[in-house]
Each structure stands twice: as C-alpha cells, then as structure tokens.
Design a protein around this motif. Sequence first.
Motif, PDB file in Angstrom:
ATOM      1  N   TYR A   4      20.036  21.630 -33.110  1.00 55.92           N
ATOM      2  CA  TYR A   4      18.900  21.417 -33.830  1.00 55.92           C
ATOM      3  C   TYR A   4      19.163  21.545 -35.209  1.00 55.92           C
ATOM      4  O   TYR A   4      18.554  20.680 -35.778  1.00 55.92           O
ATOM      5  CB  TYR A   4      17.884  22.809 -33.451  1.00 55.92           C
ATOM      6  N   ARG A   5      20.038  22.228 -35.709  1.00 55.01           N
ATOM      7  CA  ARG A   5      20.242  22.142 -37.316  1.00 55.01           C
ATOM      8  C   ARG A   5      20.932  20.928 -37.711  1.00 55.01           C
ATOM      9  O   ARG A   5      20.562  20.449 -38.607  1.00 55.01           O
ATOM     10  CB  ARG A   5      21.482  23.441 -37.677  1.00 55.01           C
ATOM     11  N   VAL A   6      22.098  20.314 -36.998  1.00 56.04           N
ATOM     12  CA  VAL A   6      22.432  18.990 -37.291  1.00 56.04           C
ATOM     13  C   VAL A   6      21.504  17.960 -37.071  1.00 56.04           C
ATOM     14  O   VAL A   6      21.384  16.944 -37.878  1.00 56.04           O
ATOM     15  CB  VAL A   6      23.808  18.475 -36.355  1.00 56.04           C
ATOM     16  N   LEU A   7      20.431  18.077 -36.180  1.00 54.78           N
ATOM     17  CA  LEU A   7      19.455  16.747 -35.756  1.00 54.78           C
ATOM     18  C   LEU A   7      18.272  17.174 -36.711  1.00 54.78           C
ATOM     19  O   LEU A   7      17.528  16.244 -37.175  1.00 54.78           O
ATOM     20  CB  LEU A   7      18.938  17.130 -34.554  1.00 54.78           C
ATOM     21  N   GLU A   8      17.942  18.373 -37.371  1.00 56.07           N
ATOM     22  CA  GLU A   8      16.868  18.569 -38.371  1.00 56.07           C
ATOM     23  C   GLU A   8      17.251  18.464 -39.903  1.00 56.07           C
ATOM     24  O   GLU A   8      17.090  19.075 -40.635  1.00 56.07           O
ATOM     25  CB  GLU A   8      16.290  20.128 -38.300  1.00 56.07           C
ATOM     26  N   LYS A   9      18.059  17.193 -40.131  1.00 55.81           N
ATOM     27  CA  LYS A   9      18.469  16.946 -41.301  1.00 55.81           C
ATOM     28  C   LYS A   9      17.902  15.528 -41.717  1.00 55.81           C
ATOM     29  O   LYS A   9      17.206  14.925 -40.680  1.00 55.81           O
ATOM     30  CB  LYS A   9      19.968  16.661 -41.491  1.00 55.81           C
ATOM     31  N   ASP A  10      17.998  14.762 -42.876  1.00 58.48           N
ATOM     32  CA  ASP A  10      17.696  13.488 -43.159  1.00 58.48           C
ATOM     33  C   ASP A  10      18.601  12.938 -42.002  1.00 58.48           C
ATOM     34  O   ASP A  10      19.604  13.024 -41.882  1.00 58.48           O
ATOM     35  CB  ASP A  10      18.218  13.224 -44.679  1.00 58.48           C
ATOM     36  N   THR A  11      17.727  11.990 -41.566  1.00 60.61           N
ATOM     37  CA  THR A  11      18.145  11.074 -40.601  1.00 60.61           C
ATOM     38  C   THR A  11      19.764  10.528 -40.823  1.00 60.61           C
ATOM     39  O   THR A  11      20.678  10.278 -40.069  1.00 60.61           O
ATOM     40  CB  THR A  11      17.057   9.899 -39.871  1.00 60.61           C
ATOM     41  N   VAL A  12      19.694   9.979 -42.191  1.00 57.80           N
ATOM     42  CA  VAL A  12      21.142   9.410 -42.566  1.00 57.80           C
ATOM     43  C   VAL A  12      22.181  10.498 -42.450  1.00 57.80           C
ATOM     44  O   VAL A  12      23.334  10.167 -42.042  1.00 57.80           O
ATOM     45  CB  VAL A  12      21.153   8.733 -43.974  1.00 57.80           C
ATOM     46  N   GLU A  13      21.986  11.698 -42.738  1.00 54.11           N
ATOM     47  CA  GLU A  13      22.875  12.761 -42.971  1.00 54.11           C
ATOM     48  C   GLU A  13      23.104  13.101 -41.472  1.00 54.11           C
ATOM     49  O   GLU A  13      24.233  13.347 -40.977  1.00 54.11           O
ATOM     50  CB  GLU A  13      22.249  13.985 -43.501  1.00 54.11           C
ATOM     51  N   ALA A  14      22.122  13.037 -40.602  1.00 55.44           N
ATOM     52  CA  ALA A  14      22.293  13.418 -38.930  1.00 55.44           C
ATOM     53  C   ALA A  14      23.173  12.498 -38.248  1.00 55.44           C
ATOM     54  O   ALA A  14      24.227  12.868 -37.647  1.00 55.44           O
ATOM     55  CB  ALA A  14      20.906  13.540 -38.406  1.00 55.44           C
ATOM     56  N   ALA A  15      22.991  10.963 -38.759  1.00 54.01           N
ATOM     57  CA  ALA A  15      23.889  10.060 -38.465  1.00 54.01           C
ATOM     58  C   ALA A  15      25.350  10.504 -38.454  1.00 54.01           C
ATOM     59  O   ALA A  15      26.192  10.273 -37.471  1.00 54.01           O
ATOM     60  CB  ALA A  15      23.408   8.595 -38.792  1.00 54.01           C
ATOM     61  N   ALA A  86      16.091  12.454 -34.779  1.00 50.81           N
ATOM     62  CA  ALA A  86      16.804  13.348 -35.617  1.00 50.81           C
ATOM     63  C   ALA A  86      16.059  13.162 -37.093  1.00 50.81           C
ATOM     64  O   ALA A  86      16.151  11.959 -37.439  1.00 50.81           O
ATOM     65  CB  ALA A  86      18.203  13.201 -35.858  1.00 50.81           C
ATOM     66  N   HIS A  87      15.562  14.055 -37.595  1.00 50.96           N
ATOM     67  CA  HIS A  87      14.905  13.852 -38.955  1.00 50.96           C
ATOM     68  C   HIS A  87      14.431  15.298 -39.588  1.00 50.96           C
ATOM     69  O   HIS A  87      14.505  16.279 -38.871  1.00 50.96           O
ATOM     70  CB  HIS A  87      13.527  12.940 -38.983  1.00 50.96           C
ATOM     71  N   GLU A  88      14.183  15.321 -40.719  1.00 50.21           N
ATOM     72  CA  GLU A  88      13.723  16.573 -41.390  1.00 50.21           C
ATOM     73  C   GLU A  88      12.284  16.748 -41.073  1.00 50.21           C
ATOM     74  O   GLU A  88      11.515  15.924 -40.519  1.00 50.21           O
ATOM     75  CB  GLU A  88      13.614  16.328 -42.906  1.00 50.21           C
ATOM     76  N   PRO A  89      11.952  18.012 -40.761  1.00 48.84           N
ATOM     77  CA  PRO A  89      10.624  18.376 -40.410  1.00 48.84           C
ATOM     78  C   PRO A  89       9.474  17.661 -41.090  1.00 48.84           C
ATOM     79  O   PRO A  89       9.412  17.457 -42.272  1.00 48.84           O
ATOM     80  CB  PRO A  89      10.387  19.843 -40.594  1.00 48.84           C
ATOM     81  N   GLY A  90       8.635  17.094 -40.103  1.00 49.20           N
ATOM     82  CA  GLY A  90       7.548  16.429 -41.104  1.00 49.20           C
ATOM     83  C   GLY A  90       7.990  14.892 -41.169  1.00 49.20           C
ATOM     84  O   GLY A  90       7.042  14.071 -41.512  1.00 49.20           O
ATOM     85  N   GLU A  91       9.018  14.681 -41.002  1.00 47.69           N
ATOM     86  CA  GLU A  91       9.455  13.171 -40.922  1.00 47.69           C
ATOM     87  C   GLU A  91       9.682  12.337 -39.939  1.00 47.69           C
ATOM     88  O   GLU A  91       9.359  12.923 -38.880  1.00 47.69           O
ATOM     89  CB  GLU A  91      11.057  13.149 -41.836  1.00 47.69           C
TER      90      GLU A  91
END
Length: 191
Positions: A4-15, A86-91
């Motif tokens: 969850y932590r790796v996926l709850e990042k900015d989508t580009v960072e998660a990628a 994958a995205h930050e909360p609310g994004e």
Amino acid sequence: MEGYRVLEKDTVEAAERLLGWELVRRTERGVIRIRITETEAYKGGDDPASHASRGVTARNRLMFGDVGYLYVYLIYGMHHCMNIVAHEPGEIGAVLLRGGIALEGIDRIRRNRPGVSDRLLLNGPGKLAQGLGIDLSWNGYRLLEPGALAGDGLRLEPGQAVGTVRRTPRIGITKGKELPWRFVLEPSESR
C-alpha cells in the motif's frame, strides 16, 4: 502493508518504485512468478493520455478509487493491458505494467504464449498479461489482500530493482508522449 505504501505515492513515483517487484500467479497447474521490469504512469485529468482525462466512466472508474486494484482493459480488440491503481490519497492514476521477466513457471508462461521465443514472452503489456493468463475477468481484482493467492489468484510482492533504471517518454500513445513517465529496469552487466 508495504504494498500500500508504494502504491499510495504520486503515480509517477509509484511507477518507478514498482520496478523489481514481483507478480505471483497461482494456477491449477502451478505458480508463475515474474519480476516487473517496465512500467508507465498514467495520471488523472492533467494527463491527456490517461483514460481518466475526461472524467469517470464505467471503464476507468477503478483509477479514481483505492490503490492496489488491477485495472484491465482491451486494446485493438485483442490485447489485454494490466494496470495497478496507484496514486496519492484523493488523486487519480494507475501504472501500466509493460514488461517483466520470468522467475518461476516459465513452462506455464510458454503454454499461455505458444510458439514465442523466451526473449519475447513478456516484453510488452499485452504479452505480459497473456503470459500471466490475465484477461478482462481480472478487472477489479485486489492484489494486496492476504488471501490473494487462494485458489486461482494473483498477488503483488515486494522486490528489488537490481540494475539500472532508465526513464523515458511513454510509448505507443499519441497524446502526452513527451512526458518522461516510462521506466525500464535494465539488468546490471556481469563482470
């Protein structure tokens, strides 16, 4: 859970962070394990190449929800593409899985992709989905549940990006192709 932590990042960072992670698929014939080696980020309304750029639809609604779900769609009427929300909360956003390498179950992958050389088994988003046996029935599948591998299942597991990460513009799109949101894990050269 670490996933969850790796996926709850900015989508580009998660990628980028998903490089080296592993997808484990349990089938009735055994396990397939692949290492993710290529990804692309697709964000919300400000990304013209994203399915989410025009708002919520029946097809893209998963991109607007909780992280960790598979978003699977069909392109060209024949190839399935597999994304992880994958995205930050609310994004809004999802990471397209573009390629991988087989770590376990190569014989099962070959059965899913008959007549293809090992070098070309998983080197594209449609090939990756086909190699793992992923189709539209997997759309909305929760990858991070503890029981994700019960029966015929699929799970995302932590791994390491060993090698060099190359960042490039996305490929195979017409809009937003200048954005450097594609990540490729190239193995380290042995000496």
